[in-house]
Enzyme design. Structure first.
Site, mmCIF file in Angstrom:
data_model
loop_
_atom_site.group_PDB
_atom_site.id
_atom_site.type_symbol
_atom_site.label_atom_id
_atom_site.label_comp_id
_atom_site.label_asym_id
_atom_site.label_seq_id
_atom_site.Cartn_x
_atom_site.Cartn_y
_atom_site.Cartn_z
ATOM 1 N N ASN A 216 0.857 -1.195 0.000
ATOM 2 C CA ASN A 216 0.000 0.000 0.000
ATOM 3 C C ASN A 216 0.892 1.245 0.000
ATOM 4 O OD1 ASN A 216 -2.785 1.036 0.494
ATOM 5 N ND2 ASN A 216 -1.928 1.785 2.428
ATOM 6 N N HIS A 252 -4.413 9.944 -1.694
ATOM 7 C CA HIS A 252 -4.502 11.236 -0.997
ATOM 8 C C HIS A 252 -4.221 12.311 -2.055
ATOM 9 C CE1 HIS A 252 -4.804 9.592 3.013
ATOM 10 N NE2 HIS A 252 -3.746 8.832 2.818
ATOM 11 N N GLU A 281 -7.258 5.015 0.893
ATOM 12 C CA GLU A 281 -7.244 6.135 1.861
ATOM 13 C C GLU A 281 -7.677 7.432 1.178
ATOM 14 O OE1 GLU A 281 -3.493 6.436 3.973
ATOM 15 O OE2 GLU A 281 -3.291 4.268 4.136
ATOM 16 N N ASP A 283 -8.840 10.849 -0.140
ATOM 17 C CA ASP A 283 -9.332 12.197 0.165
ATOM 18 C C ASP A 283 -8.791 13.152 -0.904
ATOM 19 O OD1 ASP A 283 -6.680 12.450 1.209
ATOM 20 O OD2 ASP A 283 -7.377 12.317 3.291
HETATM 21 O O1 9MR Z 1 -4.999 9.075 9.810
HETATM 22 C C1 9MR Z 1 -3.800 8.845 10.495
HETATM 23 C C2 9MR Z 1 -3.570 9.957 11.494
HETATM 24 O O2 9MR Z 1 -4.551 9.947 12.483
HETATM 25 C C3 9MR Z 1 -2.209 9.830 12.090
HETATM 26 O O3 9MR Z 1 -1.950 10.921 12.914
HETATM 27 C C4 9MR Z 1 -1.168 9.744 10.969
HETATM 28 C C5 9MR Z 1 0.229 9.646 11.478
HETATM 29 O O4 9MR Z 1 1.116 9.474 10.415
HETATM 30 O O5 9MR Z 1 -1.471 8.644 10.158
HETATM 31 C C6 9MR Z 1 -2.652 8.801 9.496
HETATM 32 O O6 9MR Z 1 -2.869 7.813 8.542
HETATM 33 C C7 9MR Z 1 -1.870 7.632 7.542
HETATM 34 C C8 9MR Z 1 -1.922 6.179 7.133
HETATM 35 O O7 9MR Z 1 -1.737 5.371 8.247
HETATM 36 C C9 9MR Z 1 -0.905 5.870 6.061
HETATM 37 N N1 9MR Z 1 -1.022 6.766 4.952
HETATM 38 C C10 9MR Z 1 -1.036 8.187 5.251
HETATM 39 C C11 9MR Z 1 -2.111 8.479 6.299
HETATM 40 C C12 9MR Z 1 -2.151 9.969 6.598
HETATM 41 O O8 9MR Z 1 -0.998 10.389 7.243
#
Ligand code: 9MR
Length: 361
Positions: A216, A252, A281, A283
């Protein structure tokens, strides 16, 4: 004559009204809402959800969520009704599941899995091997290759075994490549070399042979050096018989960087390797303030992404990285940007939500 007919009609009307009133009272007592609001609810209730619409195409439609958000009842209600898949945003990451070496904590992950079970939702497990959100005990010292191999194997197998049968797909390795397609210099790569990826997949497969195993990453939506690196690696792994089942494209996106026009072709070339793909993921952020124009463009992108997934048979589903701007990760990480999700901060659907519906219809 006329007056007695009128009287009879009035009497009948009155007794009907009394009956209706009594019925309403019974319904209210039973906790069933009545009146115009209930009728509107019913009309809305009959409208298919995003999950219903996606299921007609054999796809799921999901959202990430996080434990602290689950005390927000209106949020939780939509999460349970509109989606048929959820991904824990944080609670299955290494820092959460193995906060001290060999001491595992599944409480938060279990809460998500239990919620999903109650709502008949699939769960994507996220994530087993990642350079970020690692516990201090792991990052604060040097490991020999054989020590780290043992630590990695134990982590993967303990977590995957705990959730065996409850996870539809695991993001086994997350964000393994740099933008130019070279391997990211993570603690795992530096210590174990590129073979850690095949090992991680094999160990996860032993622990839950039915779970679909994914690589991923972000910025892999278009065809380019980073997605090429995954394509090359996936081809090699498949040729070696390594249990790899899917490729997750985080998606993203940001309005200021343009739409990845080769997304559909990209999904197709991974399908040709015999892999599932998923948008994991999603957005679409924008520089704030959100104008009508930007929200319309965002809606177009959500529509196009959905159409691209539907056009490729092995694109199995779409997951929003949470569904409402109330809980988006964007503003904290990209100051001045946001409004990235299909529901606004007040849980009101935005143009992107209606675009998703259109694309799925
Ligand atoms: O959504 C997640 C957020 O709450 C955390 O603070 C963050 C820390 O890196 O991670 C976010 O999720 C990530 C995901 O695990 C991997 N891809 C990027 C996402 C956004 O940072």
């Amino acid at each position: 004559m006329r007056s007695s007919t009128t009287t009879r009609t009035r009497t009948r009307t009155r007794s009907r009204l009394r009956l209706a009133g009594a019925l309403a009272a019974v319904l209210v007592a039973a906790g069933v809402a009545t009146g115009p609001v209930a009728q509107a609810d019913e009309r809305r209730g009959k409208e298919p959800t995003l999950a219903d619409l996606a299921q007609r195409h054999g796809r799921y439609f999901g959202s990430a969520t996080d434990n602290p958000e689950l005390t927000d009842e209106p949020y939780k209600a939509l999460l349970g009704s509109e989606f048929d898949q959820i991904t824990p945003g944080n609670s299955m990451k290494w820092y959460a599941t193995e906060p001290r070496q060999g001491v595992f904590d599944f409480s938060k992950g279990d809460e998500i899995v239990e919620l999903a079970r109650a709502n008949h939702q699939k769960v994507r497990g996220h994530t087993l091997v990642w350079h970020s959100q690692l516990p201090g005990w792991l990052t604060s010292r040097e490991w020999t290759a054989s020590e780290l191999r043992a630590v990695l194997k134990k982590h993967i197998q303990t977590v995957v075994r705990h959730y065996r049968g409850k996870i539809y797909a695991w993001d086994v390795v997350n964000e393994a490549f740099n933008e130019d397609g070279t391997y990211r210099e993570t603690i795992f790569y530096r210590t174990l070399g590129p073979g850690y990826i095949a090992d991680a997949l094999r160990w996860a497969h032993q622990a839950d042979p039915r779970a679909k195993l994914y690589l991923n990453d972000y910025n892999v939506e278009a065809i380019g050096p980073k997605s090429d690196a995954y394509h090359r690696l996936a081809k090699e792994l498949k040729a070696q018989g390594v249990p790899l089942h899917g490729f997750g494209l985080q998606a993203h996106l940001a309005l200021q960087y343009g739409y990845p026009a080769t997304l559909e072709d990209n999904l197709r070339r991974f399908a040709r390797l015999g892999l599932d793909t998923a948008l994991t993921e999603v957005d679409v952020r924008m520089p704030l303030p959100a104008t009508e124009e930007k929200l319309a463009q965002q809606a177009d992108w959500y529509r196009e992404m959905t159409e691209a997934c539907l056009a490729v048979r092995r694109c199995v589903g779409i997951t929003l990285w949470d569904y409402t701007d109330r809980y988006s990760w964007i503003p904290a990480v990209f100051p001045g940007e946001g409004a990235a999700l299909p529901w606004d901060e007040d849980l009101r659907p935005k143009p992107a939500y209606f675009a998703l519906r259109e694309a799925l219809k």
